[in-house]
Scaffold this motif. Sequence first.
Motif, PDB file in Angstrom:
ATOM      1  N   GLU A 156      32.288  14.289  30.122  1.00  0.00           N
ATOM      2  CA  GLU A 156      32.399  12.890  29.707  1.00  0.00           C
ATOM      3  C   GLU A 156      33.454  12.125  30.506  1.00  0.00           C
ATOM      4  O   GLU A 156      33.439  10.896  30.548  1.00  0.00           O
ATOM      5  CB  GLU A 156      32.752  12.800  28.213  1.00  0.00           C
ATOM      6  CG  GLU A 156      31.659  13.267  27.275  1.00  0.00           C
ATOM      7  CD  GLU A 156      31.623  14.774  27.091  1.00  0.00           C
ATOM      8  OE1 GLU A 156      30.647  15.269  26.495  1.00  0.00           O
ATOM      9  OE2 GLU A 156      32.565  15.466  27.545  1.00  0.00           O
TER      10      GLU A 156
ATOM     11  N   TYR B  79      33.501  11.475  35.618  1.00  0.00           N
ATOM     12  CA  TYR B  79      33.074  10.345  36.455  1.00  0.00           C
ATOM     13  C   TYR B  79      34.263   9.667  37.129  1.00  0.00           C
ATOM     14  O   TYR B  79      34.143   9.106  38.228  1.00  0.00           O
ATOM     15  CB  TYR B  79      32.293   9.322  35.618  1.00  0.00           C
ATOM     16  CG  TYR B  79      33.135   8.523  34.652  1.00  0.00           C
ATOM     17  CD1 TYR B  79      33.706   7.308  35.021  1.00  0.00           C
ATOM     18  CD2 TYR B  79      33.385   9.000  33.370  1.00  0.00           C
ATOM     19  CE1 TYR B  79      34.492   6.586  34.137  1.00  0.00           C
ATOM     20  CE2 TYR B  79      34.169   8.288  32.480  1.00  0.00           C
ATOM     21  CZ  TYR B  79      34.723   7.086  32.866  1.00  0.00           C
ATOM     22  OH  TYR B  79      35.514   6.380  31.991  1.00  0.00           O
TER      23      TYR B  79
ATOM     24  N   TYR C 135      22.323  15.022  36.175  1.00  0.00           N
ATOM     25  CA  TYR C 135      23.152  14.406  35.134  1.00  0.00           C
ATOM     26  C   TYR C 135      23.806  13.144  35.697  1.00  0.00           C
ATOM     27  O   TYR C 135      23.703  12.837  36.878  1.00  0.00           O
ATOM     28  CB  TYR C 135      24.188  15.407  34.614  1.00  0.00           C
ATOM     29  CG  TYR C 135      24.708  15.128  33.223  1.00  0.00           C
ATOM     30  CD1 TYR C 135      23.868  15.146  32.121  1.00  0.00           C
ATOM     31  CD2 TYR C 135      26.056  14.855  33.011  1.00  0.00           C
ATOM     32  CE1 TYR C 135      24.357  14.902  30.842  1.00  0.00           C
ATOM     33  CE2 TYR C 135      26.555  14.616  31.737  1.00  0.00           C
ATOM     34  CZ  TYR C 135      25.700  14.635  30.658  1.00  0.00           C
ATOM     35  OH  TYR C 135      26.184  14.393  29.403  1.00  0.00           O
ATOM     36  N   TRP C 136      24.479  12.388  34.838  1.00  0.00           N
ATOM     37  CA  TRP C 136      24.952  11.081  35.288  1.00  0.00           C
ATOM     38  C   TRP C 136      26.169  11.159  36.194  1.00  0.00           C
ATOM     39  O   TRP C 136      26.375  10.270  37.026  1.00  0.00           O
ATOM     40  CB  TRP C 136      25.195  10.147  34.112  1.00  0.00           C
ATOM     41  CG  TRP C 136      26.304  10.496  33.158  1.00  0.00           C
ATOM     42  CD1 TRP C 136      26.282  11.444  32.192  1.00  0.00           C
ATOM     43  CD2 TRP C 136      27.578   9.843  33.043  1.00  0.00           C
ATOM     44  NE1 TRP C 136      27.461  11.448  31.485  1.00  0.00           N
ATOM     45  CE2 TRP C 136      28.275  10.463  31.985  1.00  0.00           C
ATOM     46  CE3 TRP C 136      28.194   8.789  33.723  1.00  0.00           C
ATOM     47  CZ2 TRP C 136      29.558  10.080  31.601  1.00  0.00           C
ATOM     48  CZ3 TRP C 136      29.478   8.405  33.334  1.00  0.00           C
ATOM     49  CH2 TRP C 136      30.143   9.046  32.291  1.00  0.00           C
ATOM     50  N   ASP C 137      26.978  12.226  36.100  1.00  0.00           N
ATOM     51  CA  ASP C 137      28.097  12.363  37.036  1.00  0.00           C
ATOM     52  C   ASP C 137      27.571  12.643  38.443  1.00  0.00           C
ATOM     53  O   ASP C 137      28.015  12.040  39.427  1.00  0.00           O
ATOM     54  CB  ASP C 137      29.078  13.446  36.576  1.00  0.00           C
ATOM     55  CG  ASP C 137      28.420  14.805  36.347  1.00  0.00           C
ATOM     56  OD1 ASP C 137      27.184  14.863  36.205  1.00  0.00           O
ATOM     57  OD2 ASP C 137      29.149  15.813  36.283  1.00  0.00           O
TER      58      ASP C 137
ATOM     59  N   TYR D  69      25.954   9.444  39.807  1.00  0.00           N
ATOM     60  CA  TYR D  69      26.971   8.486  40.253  1.00  0.00           C
ATOM     61  C   TYR D  69      27.449   8.848  41.659  1.00  0.00           C
ATOM     62  O   TYR D  69      27.518   7.995  42.554  1.00  0.00           O
ATOM     63  CB  TYR D  69      28.125   8.505  39.254  1.00  0.00           C
ATOM     64  CG  TYR D  69      29.246   7.527  39.511  1.00  0.00           C
ATOM     65  CD1 TYR D  69      29.027   6.299  40.123  1.00  0.00           C
ATOM     66  CD2 TYR D  69      30.549   7.833  39.105  1.00  0.00           C
ATOM     67  CE1 TYR D  69      30.071   5.406  40.336  1.00  0.00           C
ATOM     68  CE2 TYR D  69      31.597   6.944  39.307  1.00  0.00           C
ATOM     69  CZ  TYR D  69      31.353   5.741  39.927  1.00  0.00           C
ATOM     70  OH  TYR D  69      32.388   4.863  40.138  1.00  0.00           O
TER      71      TYR D  69
ATOM     72  N   GLY E 153      22.091   8.895  27.923  1.00  0.00           N
ATOM     73  CA  GLY E 153      23.199   8.403  27.117  1.00  0.00           C
ATOM     74  C   GLY E 153      22.771   7.553  25.939  1.00  0.00           C
ATOM     75  O   GLY E 153      23.292   7.695  24.829  1.00  0.00           O
TER      76      GLY E 153
ATOM     77  N   ARG F 221      28.881   5.484  30.514  1.00  0.00           N
ATOM     78  CA  ARG F 221      27.717   6.299  30.876  1.00  0.00           C
ATOM     79  C   ARG F 221      26.442   5.466  30.965  1.00  0.00           C
ATOM     80  O   ARG F 221      25.674   5.587  31.934  1.00  0.00           O
ATOM     81  CB  ARG F 221      27.532   7.430  29.857  1.00  0.00           C
ATOM     82  CG  ARG F 221      26.289   8.262  30.128  1.00  0.00           C
ATOM     83  CD  ARG F 221      26.137   9.425  29.163  1.00  0.00           C
ATOM     84  NE  ARG F 221      24.893  10.140  29.427  1.00  0.00           N
ATOM     85  CZ  ARG F 221      24.509  11.252  28.806  1.00  0.00           C
ATOM     86  NH1 ARG F 221      25.288  11.780  27.873  1.00  0.00           N
ATOM     87  NH2 ARG F 221      23.368  11.831  29.105  1.00  0.00           N
TER      88      ARG F 221
ATOM     89  N   GLU G 171      24.192   5.060  34.228  1.00  0.00           N
ATOM     90  CA  GLU G 171      22.804   5.538  34.229  1.00  0.00           C
ATOM     91  C   GLU G 171      21.841   4.434  34.662  1.00  0.00           C
ATOM     92  O   GLU G 171      20.885   4.692  35.406  1.00  0.00           O
ATOM     93  CB  GLU G 171      22.423   6.071  32.847  1.00  0.00           C
ATOM     94  CG  GLU G 171      23.001   7.455  32.572  1.00  0.00           C
ATOM     95  CD  GLU G 171      22.568   8.044  31.244  1.00  0.00           C
ATOM     96  OE1 GLU G 171      22.657   9.275  31.101  1.00  0.00           O
ATOM     97  OE2 GLU G 171      22.154   7.282  30.349  1.00  0.00           O
TER      98      GLU G 171
END
Length: 425
Positions: free
Chosen positions: A91, A94, A122-124, A127, A148, A174, A178
């Motif tokens: 979490e 990032y 995944y979002w990390d 990014y 998210g 997040r 995303e």
Amino acid sequence: MNQNNIKTKKISRVCFLNPHGYMMYPPPLGKTDTGGQTLYVLQLARALGKKGIKVDIITRQFENLPAEEKLWENVKIIRIPCGGSQFIPKEKIYESMPEFVANLLHHIEKTRKKYDLIHSHYWDGGYAGIMLSKMLKIPHVHTPHSLGKLKKLEMSIEEIPPQKLKRVYRFHVRNAIEQKIMNNANAVVVICETSRIQILQHYSIDFEKLHVIFPGVDLDFFNTKKNDNDKKIKFAKNAVLTVSRLVPAKGVDRVIDALALIKNKVNFHLYIGGGTQEANKSDEEKMTQEQLKNLVKKHRLENRVTFLGFVPHDKVLPSFYRQADIFILASRYEPFGLTTLEAMACGTTPIVSRVAGSREVIIDGLNGFIFDTHDRKALAELVLKLLTDQKLRKKVAENAAFTIKEHYSWNKIVEKFINLYKSLL
């Protein structure tokens, strides 16, 4: 794109971005931020490697883990330092992604590696993928694994205070990132049709960017052939198995409640597998395990329930599946549920919650069964039916194994990824 054009294109090297968690083999499943996604990334990388494509799995270096590690032919883990030497939860990671990308670019320049494309997870990872794709001028494929906006909705239903949602889970950050990933990625791969619909409902994205490619199963490990491990494992007659992290979302309590309804109608033994090794258990896992044990006592099932604890994935888990008569996935929330496919590949009859993405591989009554996750009575009736009708159970199990072998082996699934990659070059 013309299929002939795709065939002539060649993929040599792919950059996988998976910054968070303990990325290694074998993966310490159940350890913080290390679960089904880690397994998926490793298995897809191995499948690509078998096709002659080099894959570098780029993750974060911390806790003195080695900078580079060869896993299999054509597959390496490369760990890039950023954000200090301690573990960072997914979490919060990032915040370190600009440093991660800068150090990764330095590594790429130093080693003179040339990637054909980026596949972020995944979002990390997504990014980082946005930044890296622009700098290297190469295509970017993204797999979200979870979303998210849906996670926030699920937690809001559970009445978690909004302040905690913002402070701990950073959904405000997040969700924005995303959406940026959806805007910038060349392709977004989701693991089931349900996920595609959810993205279209909750995010702004071009429909043509979305691709559904189901996860695969490694048939070298998960199959119906018994081995020496099977001889060491002695399950009781009418064995029911569930395997997951021991957290409320997995619905193991519902399995116990359901079986309590039929305890005087049929003999059975429930085996609860999964969870983290004792030294690494989270507070949530410890609390859930204690609650489950109390539930077993409440229903007076102490002699009919066994907690298996941590189960080594490739070596022991296939034998557990083969020894079981029924596998149950009773999750309250489950983006997919790889265990369903693994159990089916091993010839175990699956009963799967309607909320799980893996229900999409099941034709109800033919190669498995689907139930409403809130309906304990329906689950109990299904288990009773299968334990008292061996002929039906055997036929469904055979159909389940055939389904995976014919359609969901990584050897076949990986070709869909290769074709997608080529179409973006």
